[in-house]
Design an enzyme around this catalytic site. Structure first.
Site, PDB file in Angstrom:
ATOM      1  CB  CYS A  59      51.132  84.092  10.309  1.00 30.18           C
ATOM      2  SG  CYS A  59      50.162  84.640  11.437  1.00 30.18           S
ATOM      3  CB  CYS A  62      50.738  81.968  12.982  1.00 31.82           C
ATOM      4  SG  CYS A  62      49.404  82.191  11.981  1.00 31.82           S
TER       5      CYS A  62
END
Length: 133
Positions: A59, A62
């Site tokens: 991600c 993230c």
């Protein structure tokens, strides 16, 4: 780290399982559901705010929030920051209804009090400041 370990991590230096320098604060990482549940039980007895950063290695947003969380851990010493990889602890992610990443769940006395979804630094900071007292 193995699937049954949990540790304090310092991904700024790519070391796993070490305490981060004091200027950054502490971030705990859990890779075991049982260790996570034990830790959560202990925090139910305190009024300390816990912020769980649900993340995944794949991600991008993230990873963008990783330095933000390190910064917040240094600023908000009275707040406990937790990092949980949704691919390692799918059951915990399901329990908190994590459907998009990054997701941040704020917990007090063992109960979720709020949530921020997305790489929203300012929104997360406002929620932390609202619930930390």
């Amino acid at each position: 780290m193995g699937a049954n370990q949990s540790a304090v991590y310092d991904d700024s230096n790519d070391f796993s399982g070490v305490v981060m320098p004091r200027r950054f604060g502490r971030i705990l990482s859990f890779s075991s559901s049982s260790k996570w549940k034990s830790h959560l039980q202990v925090t139910r007895k305190t009024n300390k705010l816990m912020v769980i950063h649900f993340t995944a290695a794949w991600c991008g947003p993230c990873r963008t929030m990783d330095p933000v969380i390190r910064e917040f851990a240094g600023i908000y010493a009275g707040v406990e920051f937790i990092k949980i990889d949704v691919d390692e602890l799918e059951d915990v992610a399901r329990e908190y209804a994590v459907q998009a990443l990054p997701a941040f769940v704020l917990i007090k006395k063992g109960k979720a009090v709020d949530k921020v979804v997305g790489a929203e630094k300012i929104a997360l900071q406002k929620k932390i400041e609202t619930y930390m007292n």
